[in-house]
Design a protein around this motif. Sequence first.
Motif, PDB file in Angstrom:
ATOM      1  N   VAL A 159       8.284   5.741  13.712  1.00  0.00           N
ATOM      2  CA  VAL A 159       6.910   4.576  14.360  1.00  0.00           C
ATOM      3  C   VAL A 159       6.875   3.792  13.397  1.00  0.00           C
ATOM      4  CG1 VAL A 159       4.494   4.243  13.999  1.00  0.00           C
ATOM      5  CG2 VAL A 159       5.743   6.442  14.530  1.00  0.00           C
ATOM      6  N   ARG A 160       6.991   2.118  13.764  1.00  0.00           N
ATOM      7  CA  ARG A 160       7.247   1.111  12.748  1.00  0.00           C
ATOM      8  C   ARG A 160       5.747  -0.089  13.168  1.00  0.00           C
ATOM      9  NH1 ARG A 160      12.131  -3.711  13.000  1.00  0.00           N
ATOM     10  NH2 ARG A 160      11.441  -4.290  10.885  1.00  0.00           N
ATOM     11  N   VAL A 161       5.533  -0.410  11.814  1.00  0.00           N
ATOM     12  CA  VAL A 161       3.913  -0.642  11.809  1.00  0.00           C
ATOM     13  C   VAL A 161       4.115  -2.289  11.181  1.00  0.00           C
ATOM     14  CG1 VAL A 161       1.994  -0.976  11.622  1.00  0.00           C
ATOM     15  CG2 VAL A 161       2.863   1.084  11.893  1.00  0.00           C
ATOM     16  N   VAL A 162       4.205  -3.223  12.071  1.00  0.00           N
ATOM     17  CA  VAL A 162       4.513  -4.362  11.195  1.00  0.00           C
ATOM     18  C   VAL A 162       3.128  -5.482  11.787  1.00  0.00           C
ATOM     19  CG1 VAL A 162       6.755  -4.580  12.448  1.00  0.00           C
ATOM     20  CG2 VAL A 162       5.306  -5.620  13.650  1.00  0.00           C
ATOM     21  N   ALA A 163       3.190  -6.558  10.440  1.00  0.00           N
ATOM     22  CA  ALA A 163       2.082  -7.451  10.816  1.00  0.00           C
ATOM     23  C   ALA A 163       2.522  -9.004  10.840  1.00  0.00           C
ATOM     24  CB  ALA A 163       1.030  -7.815   9.098  1.00  0.00           C
ATOM     25  N   THR A 164       1.817  -9.925  11.351  1.00  0.00           N
ATOM     26  CA  THR A 164       2.764 -11.596  10.923  1.00  0.00           C
ATOM     27  C   THR A 164       1.401 -12.192  10.313  1.00  0.00           C
ATOM     28  OG1 THR A 164       1.265 -11.681  12.959  1.00  0.00           O
ATOM     29  CG2 THR A 164       3.870 -11.238  13.217  1.00  0.00           C
ATOM     30  N   SER A 165       1.060 -13.551  10.981  1.00  0.00           N
ATOM     31  CA  SER A 165       1.271 -14.583   9.793  1.00  0.00           C
ATOM     32  C   SER A 165      -0.808 -14.275   8.848  1.00  0.00           C
ATOM     33  CB  SER A 165       0.551 -15.525  10.736  1.00  0.00           C
ATOM     34  OG  SER A 165       0.411 -15.687  11.608  1.00  0.00           O
ATOM     35  N   ALA A 166      -1.275 -13.019  10.089  1.00  0.00           N
ATOM     36  CA  ALA A 166      -2.243 -12.901   9.726  1.00  0.00           C
ATOM     37  C   ALA A 166      -2.787 -12.161   8.351  1.00  0.00           C
ATOM     38  CB  ALA A 166      -3.464 -12.548  10.580  1.00  0.00           C
ATOM     39  N   VAL A 167      -1.700 -10.780   7.740  1.00  0.00           N
ATOM     40  CA  VAL A 167      -1.520 -10.017   7.335  1.00  0.00           C
ATOM     41  C   VAL A 167      -0.560 -11.625   6.309  1.00  0.00           C
ATOM     42  CG1 VAL A 167      -0.851  -7.772   6.319  1.00  0.00           C
ATOM     43  CG2 VAL A 167      -2.217  -8.792   8.291  1.00  0.00           C
ATOM     44  N   ARG A 168       0.366 -11.917   6.135  1.00  0.00           N
ATOM     45  CA  ARG A 168       1.196 -12.180   6.052  1.00  0.00           C
ATOM     46  C   ARG A 168       0.831 -13.421   4.926  1.00  0.00           C
ATOM     47  NH1 ARG A 168       5.365 -14.128   9.709  1.00  0.00           N
ATOM     48  NH2 ARG A 168       4.516 -16.073   9.319  1.00  0.00           N
ATOM     49  N   GLU A 169      -0.173 -14.174   4.654  1.00  0.00           N
ATOM     50  CA  GLU A 169      -0.766 -15.220   4.092  1.00  0.00           C
ATOM     51  C   GLU A 169      -2.054 -14.782   3.015  1.00  0.00           C
ATOM     52  OE1 GLU A 169      -1.116 -18.590   6.700  1.00  0.00           O
ATOM     53  OE2 GLU A 169       0.134 -18.574   7.548  1.00  0.00           O
ATOM     54  N   VAL A 170      -2.500 -13.501   2.903  1.00  0.00           N
ATOM     55  CA  VAL A 170      -3.567 -14.036   2.132  1.00  0.00           C
ATOM     56  C   VAL A 170      -2.803 -13.024   1.172  1.00  0.00           C
ATOM     57  CG1 VAL A 170      -5.192 -12.885   5.152  1.00  0.00           C
ATOM     58  CG2 VAL A 170      -3.497 -10.887   3.643  1.00  0.00           C
ATOM     59  N   SER A 171      -4.217 -13.341   0.561  1.00  0.00           N
ATOM     60  CA  SER A 171      -4.003 -13.346  -1.232  1.00  0.00           C
ATOM     61  C   SER A 171      -4.135 -11.778  -1.660  1.00  0.00           C
ATOM     62  CB  SER A 171      -4.886 -13.742  -2.237  1.00  0.00           C
ATOM     63  OG  SER A 171      -6.494 -13.575  -1.673  1.00  0.00           O
ATOM     64  N   ASN A 172      -5.023 -10.495  -0.257  1.00  0.00           N
ATOM     65  CA  ASN A 172      -4.706  -9.472  -0.403  1.00  0.00           C
ATOM     66  C   ASN A 172      -4.086  -8.367  -0.040  1.00  0.00           C
ATOM     67  OD1 ASN A 172      -6.741  -9.791   1.108  1.00  0.00           O
ATOM     68  ND2 ASN A 172      -8.118  -8.549   0.662  1.00  0.00           N
ATOM     69  N   ARG A 173      -2.769  -9.511   0.964  1.00  0.00           N
ATOM     70  CA  ARG A 173      -1.887  -8.467   1.067  1.00  0.00           C
ATOM     71  C   ARG A 173      -1.726  -7.023   0.782  1.00  0.00           C
ATOM     72  NH1 ARG A 173       3.523 -11.171   1.964  1.00  0.00           N
ATOM     73  NH2 ARG A 173       4.177 -10.331  -0.012  1.00  0.00           N
ATOM     74  N   LEU A 174      -1.608  -6.704  -0.243  1.00  0.00           N
ATOM     75  CA  LEU A 174      -0.820  -5.664  -1.302  1.00  0.00           C
ATOM     76  C   LEU A 174      -1.605  -5.038  -1.044  1.00  0.00           C
ATOM     77  CD1 LEU A 174       0.854  -6.822  -4.060  1.00  0.00           C
ATOM     78  CD2 LEU A 174       2.153  -5.556  -2.171  1.00  0.00           C
ATOM     79  N   ALA A 175      -2.899  -4.980  -1.197  1.00  0.00           N
ATOM     80  CA  ALA A 175      -4.186  -4.375  -1.059  1.00  0.00           C
ATOM     81  C   ALA A 175      -4.049  -3.500  -0.004  1.00  0.00           C
ATOM     82  CB  ALA A 175      -5.370  -4.832  -1.776  1.00  0.00           C
ATOM     83  N   PHE A 176      -3.928  -4.515   1.407  1.00  0.00           N
ATOM     84  CA  PHE A 176      -4.471  -4.445   2.042  1.00  0.00           C
ATOM     85  C   PHE A 176      -3.236  -2.796   2.706  1.00  0.00           C
ATOM     86  CE2 PHE A 176      -2.910  -4.683   7.065  1.00  0.00           C
ATOM     87  CZ  PHE A 176      -3.972  -4.517   7.684  1.00  0.00           C
ATOM     88  N   ILE A 177      -1.942  -3.464   2.886  1.00  0.00           N
ATOM     89  CA  ILE A 177      -0.891  -2.706   2.928  1.00  0.00           C
ATOM     90  C   ILE A 177      -1.210  -1.317   2.280  1.00  0.00           C
ATOM     91  CG2 ILE A 177       1.884  -2.692   2.883  1.00  0.00           C
ATOM     92  CD1 ILE A 177       2.086  -5.342   2.943  1.00  0.00           C
ATOM     93  N   ASP A 178      -1.495  -0.950   1.287  1.00  0.00           N
ATOM     94  CA  ASP A 178      -1.892  -0.486   1.019  1.00  0.00           C
ATOM     95  C   ASP A 178      -2.542   0.696   1.072  1.00  0.00           C
ATOM     96  OD1 ASP A 178       0.352  -0.178  -1.954  1.00  0.00           O
ATOM     97  OD2 ASP A 178      -0.883  -1.181  -2.963  1.00  0.00           O
ATOM     98  N   ARG A 179      -3.734   0.099   1.239  1.00  0.00           N
ATOM     99  CA  ARG A 179      -5.218   1.123   1.893  1.00  0.00           C
ATOM    100  C   ARG A 179      -4.666   1.655   3.300  1.00  0.00           C
ATOM    101  NH1 ARG A 179      -8.803   4.125   2.008  1.00  0.00           N
ATOM    102  NH2 ARG A 179      -9.909   4.258   3.553  1.00  0.00           N
ATOM    103  N   ILE A 180      -4.111   1.076   3.916  1.00  0.00           N
ATOM    104  CA  ILE A 180      -3.333   1.690   5.244  1.00  0.00           C
ATOM    105  C   ILE A 180      -2.455   2.569   5.168  1.00  0.00           C
ATOM    106  CG2 ILE A 180      -2.052   1.403   7.091  1.00  0.00           C
ATOM    107  CD1 ILE A 180      -5.238  -0.235   7.206  1.00  0.00           C
ATOM    108  N   PHE A 181      -1.903   2.638   3.658  1.00  0.00           N
ATOM    109  CA  PHE A 181      -0.691   3.915   3.579  1.00  0.00           C
ATOM    110  C   PHE A 181      -1.940   4.579   3.434  1.00  0.00           C
ATOM    111  CE2 PHE A 181       1.248   6.231   0.751  1.00  0.00           C
ATOM    112  CZ  PHE A 181       2.688   6.775   2.293  1.00  0.00           C
ATOM    113  N   VAL A 182      -2.891   4.287   2.420  1.00  0.00           N
ATOM    114  CA  VAL A 182      -4.160   6.114   1.931  1.00  0.00           C
ATOM    115  C   VAL A 182      -4.451   6.313   3.097  1.00  0.00           C
ATOM    116  CG1 VAL A 182      -5.947   6.308   0.811  1.00  0.00           C
ATOM    117  CG2 VAL A 182      -4.066   4.959   0.075  1.00  0.00           C
TER     118      VAL A 182
END
Length: 524
Positions: free
Chosen positions: A93-116
Amino acid sequence: MAQGLSSSSISTESSPRPVAVIDIGATSIRMAIAEIHQDDVRTLDTLVQSVDLGREAFDDRRLSRKSIEKTASVLKQYQRVLQEYGITSPADVRVVATSAVREVSNRLAFIDRIFVATGLEVEALEEAEVNRITYMGVMPHLMNQKKLADSKSVVVEVGGGSTELLVIRGGNVLHSQSYRLGSLRLLKTLETGRLTPLRRRSILESHIKRTLVQIAEQVNPDQKIQLVAIGGDIRFAAHRLLENWDGVSLAKLPTKDLANLTDQVLKLDEDEIVRQFGASFIEAETLVPALLAYTMLARHFELQHLYVCETNLRDGLLHDMAVGGSWTTEFRNQSVRSAVSLGRKFDFDEMHARNVAELSRKLYDQLQDDHQLDSRYEVILYLAALLHEIGMLINVRSNHKHALYVIRNSDLFGLSKIELLQVGLVARYYRRASPQSSHPEYGLLPREERVAVSKLASLLRLAIALADTRSGRIREIECEREGKRLVINVPGVEDVSLEQIAMRQNAGLFRDVFGMPVLLRSGK
């Protein structure tokens, strides 16, 4: 990215491998489930769920807790579907995100929350990766049409947050760039109260024209231009305007028909678009600005028609999984062409650079058992070898440092920021100081990447010693171990005394990294 795929390059397994890709976009989260066979990739199912990440990302530069939790909820639903298909391994499974996630200031928080919440690793795709996947996906369509294969093709996708552009001629990428022109960004310009259709169009056109000017500067219409449009909005238009389109082959869409449809939707609100054209609310939201942008592009280049391609990001990602994420020969060739083009801008010694690059490649191949790096790093080394003297035009004394700066801030086709940094660092260490943890760019790399850069830089220094006379007389080498030392034999060259002096000066880093001194020997 279907080009170049074969039964040997996709899979050696006899049974199909079920895989999935999930694309977290500005207005929706889409999943494609497929089987990788020995000779192709067959899509089994597609799912789509609407989200509103784009508006928050482009307005506030931050995703709300509500949107993050909505995304997690959608991905959990998708995981249940994946289990039904027997897809449980993270490698499938490969999960990718484009500009809407790439450009936000809380990108890492988003990625970490999805992983948790889900255990899924979200990869925020850089623009270079999107361009690479787009190129590999669209190339088979272009090469199957002689008219397109022989002309200059401008491949454009107007997305929610950005417009991706590729200029291709004869299979070669002449230019690739991402512009901050997206349908959701354009809609933001209309948030000034109720507007007449005429005023609405005027505002949108004024913003699109700014990007058109930039695109025109890069395209340089020195020959006939063909416009190839990709993306959900233009596919929607093609399906409604072309009754016999199979949705697979390239569709030839008259510009006047697209302009008429654009005129119609510009007069409607989203609810009316849904009722009259059978669009989903996701499609209706972005349709107006996207179709206007495509129409203005076609008219700007005075085209009677444009081509519509069905390929999308998920198709490219599936084929990327099929080849194991490795860089195809065609991608490697495009990156090399891009590096040569950059070198010429800085008046580099092309013959010498190509010779060093070829010698670097041969060292890499023959010393595979020692460095144990995958094929991606061969490309990194080759590009660094081509560009190692690119800083000479700026300042001879510290040209190696300028090489790092130029490469890091360049647009080598398909390379991410971290890959550009790796190329730049290998070039930076072609002379003088060895890699040091106190060097800012090098010290910040993870250990695995630091070690890879050191290995590649040591090989580059050996190649430079072999090419010390700049005559190109050493082209073939044979590497072998003699006890605890590496011996490089040069067949067909009797006197290598000058190269031996250079090798003694350049082989120190190789000895430090691999624990082997180097002896250069002529092949009499």
